[in-house]
Design an enzyme around this catalytic site. Structure first.
Site, PDB file in Angstrom:
ATOM      1  N   ASP A  11       0.867  -1.181   0.000  1.00  0.00           N
ATOM      2  CA  ASP A  11       0.000   0.000   0.000  1.00  0.00           C
ATOM      3  C   ASP A  11       0.908   1.236   0.000  1.00  0.00           C
ATOM      4  OD1 ASP A  11      -2.338   1.645   0.333  1.00  0.00           O
ATOM      5  OD2 ASP A  11      -1.828   1.847   2.439  1.00  0.00           O
ATOM      6  N   SER A  12       0.285   2.397  -0.176  1.00  0.00           N
ATOM      7  CA  SER A  12       1.032   3.642  -0.096  1.00  0.00           C
ATOM      8  C   SER A  12       1.481   3.928   1.341  1.00  0.00           C
ATOM      9  CB  SER A  12       0.156   4.786  -0.596  1.00  0.00           C
ATOM     10  OG  SER A  12      -1.064   4.796   0.123  1.00  0.00           O
ATOM     11  N   CYS A  74      -4.183  -1.233  -2.092  1.00  0.00           N
ATOM     12  CA  CYS A  74      -4.356   0.219  -2.194  1.00  0.00           C
ATOM     13  C   CYS A  74      -5.291   0.459  -3.370  1.00  0.00           C
ATOM     14  CB  CYS A  74      -2.995   0.864  -2.455  1.00  0.00           C
ATOM     15  SG  CYS A  74      -3.055   2.623  -2.822  1.00  0.00           S
ATOM     16  N   ASN A  75      -6.362   1.178  -3.126  1.00  0.00           N
ATOM     17  CA  ASN A  75      -7.322   1.424  -4.208  1.00  0.00           C
ATOM     18  C   ASN A  75      -6.703   2.238  -5.332  1.00  0.00           C
ATOM     19  OD1 ASN A  75     -10.404   0.698  -3.329  1.00  0.00           O
ATOM     20  ND2 ASN A  75      -9.101   1.079  -1.562  1.00  0.00           N
ATOM     21  N   GLU A 153      -5.201   8.835   9.888  1.00  0.00           N
ATOM     22  CA  GLU A 153      -3.795   8.693  10.299  1.00  0.00           C
ATOM     23  C   GLU A 153      -3.494   9.449  11.589  1.00  0.00           C
ATOM     24  OE1 GLU A 153      -0.906   8.920   7.188  1.00  0.00           O
ATOM     25  OE2 GLU A 153      -1.933   7.356   6.067  1.00  0.00           O
ATOM     26  N   CYS A 185     -11.358   3.282  -0.305  1.00  0.00           N
ATOM     27  CA  CYS A 185     -10.021   3.708   0.113  1.00  0.00           C
ATOM     28  C   CYS A 185      -9.679   2.894   1.359  1.00  0.00           C
ATOM     29  CB  CYS A 185     -10.032   5.207   0.423  1.00  0.00           C
ATOM     30  SG  CYS A 185      -8.503   5.788   1.175  1.00  0.00           S
ATOM     31  N   THR A 186      -8.448   2.450   1.404  1.00  0.00           N
ATOM     32  CA  THR A 186      -8.052   1.515   2.468  1.00  0.00           C
ATOM     33  C   THR A 186      -8.260   2.038   3.891  1.00  0.00           C
ATOM     34  OG1 THR A 186      -5.852   2.396   2.133  1.00  0.00           O
ATOM     35  CG2 THR A 186      -6.353   0.274   1.111  1.00  0.00           C
ATOM     36  N   HIS A 187      -8.235   3.354   4.054  1.00  0.00           N
ATOM     37  CA  HIS A 187      -8.370   3.921   5.398  1.00  0.00           C
ATOM     38  C   HIS A 187      -9.814   3.909   5.912  1.00  0.00           C
ATOM     39  CE1 HIS A 187      -4.463   5.468   4.305  1.00  0.00           C
ATOM     40  NE2 HIS A 187      -4.308   6.061   5.467  1.00  0.00           N
TER      41      HIS A 187
END
Ligand code: DGL
Length: 272
Positions: A11-12, A74-75, A153, A185-187
């Site tokens: 992922d980023s 990661c999208n 985050e 989105c992964t978050h």
């Protein structure tokens, strides 16, 4: 290819940990090499060329571990780079977009699906493309929500500030009466309860992380690559690498993954 070889996940940054977590839950015998590109995050505001170049470097790094398959957790990287990556390697590689799109297409009753994601993922229209391939009668409403990534985050998962921003972003989706919302989105799965409260009970939230882990399991079974043996005691089952800020990454990871992350190591990804 060895069944006991690890799976590469990238992922980023930290977001892909929501995908890694699902893989750990659903296929607990598997070893994982995780890479988070913490030095170059976010990908969501970068160009296709840049995200593709970064993703290729990461795939080269993961291949040094002889991984049996790669998950683009990661999208944005799935939207921009997956096609290119598929051409470069001869092991199976899956992204998070297709599995999420598939479930959404099956879930909707009223044919109105919302997608929330980074600007890049929404701009690529990748979710619309995949959903329309499965069901051309649905309408897809995309909404970029760039502030969610820094809020998550910062650990503001349940916070009035996040509630307020979420209301601003989501009100238009509530107003147009969608019945399915893809957390693209992964978050976003980390603020699922906030999003669910605003969207209301009538809207099904689709978490591509969950669906990706399920598809990964099916893929491994089909290719006869599922690891049937539990890891040995003391074996380093999960290894984490980042391009910067290993300590910060480790703290975040330990707050969401309860499988004991011992360490995260910083590497120079530019050399791959
Ligand atoms: N992991 C990214 C995604 O799922 C979000 C963070 C970023 O912009 O890099 O799209």
């Amino acid at each position: 290819m060895d069944r006991k070889a690890p799976i590469g996940v990238f992922d980023s940054g930290v977001g892909g940990l929501t995908v890694a977590r699902e893989i750990m839950r659903q296929i607990p015998n598997e070893k994982i090499i995780y890479f988070g590109d913490t030095a170059r995050v976010p990908y969501g505001s970068k160009s296709k060329e840049t995200v593709t170049r970064f993703s290729k470097q990461i795939v080269r790094f993961l291949q040094t571990f002889d991984v049996k398959t790669i998950v683009v957790a990661c999208n944005t990287a799935s939207a921009y780079a997956l096609d290119e990556l598929e051409k470069e390697i001869d092991i199976p590689i899956i992204g998070v977009v297709k599995p999420g799109a598939k479930v959404a297409a099956k879930t909707t009753q009223n044919g109105r699906i919302g997608v929330i994601a980074t600007e890049a993922t929404i701009g690529s229209q990748i979710y619309s493309k995949y959903i329309k391939e499965l069901n051309k009668d649905v309408t897809i409403y995309g909404k970029p929500c760039p502030l969610f990534v820094p809020l998550v985050e910062e650990g503001l998962w349940q916070d009035p500030v996040t509630d307020e921003i979420a209301k601003r972003y989501l009100t238009e989706l509530v107003d147009i009466d969608i019945d399915t919302l893809i957390l693209g989105c992964t978050h976003y799965p980390l603020i699922r309860s906030t999003l669910g409260k605003i969207m209301g009970d009538g809207v099904t939230l689709v978490n591509p992380a969950y669906e990706t882990a399920r598809e990964l399991k099916e893929l491994l079974i089909e290719k006869e690559l599922l690891n049937e043996e539990a890891p040995k005691l003391g074996e380093n089952q999960y290894q984490f690498f980042v391009s910067d800020g290993a300590e910060k990454f480790k703290r975040f990871a330990n707050s969401i993954i309860k499988y004991g992350i011992l360490s995260a190591k910083t590497i120079n990804i530019e050399q791959y």
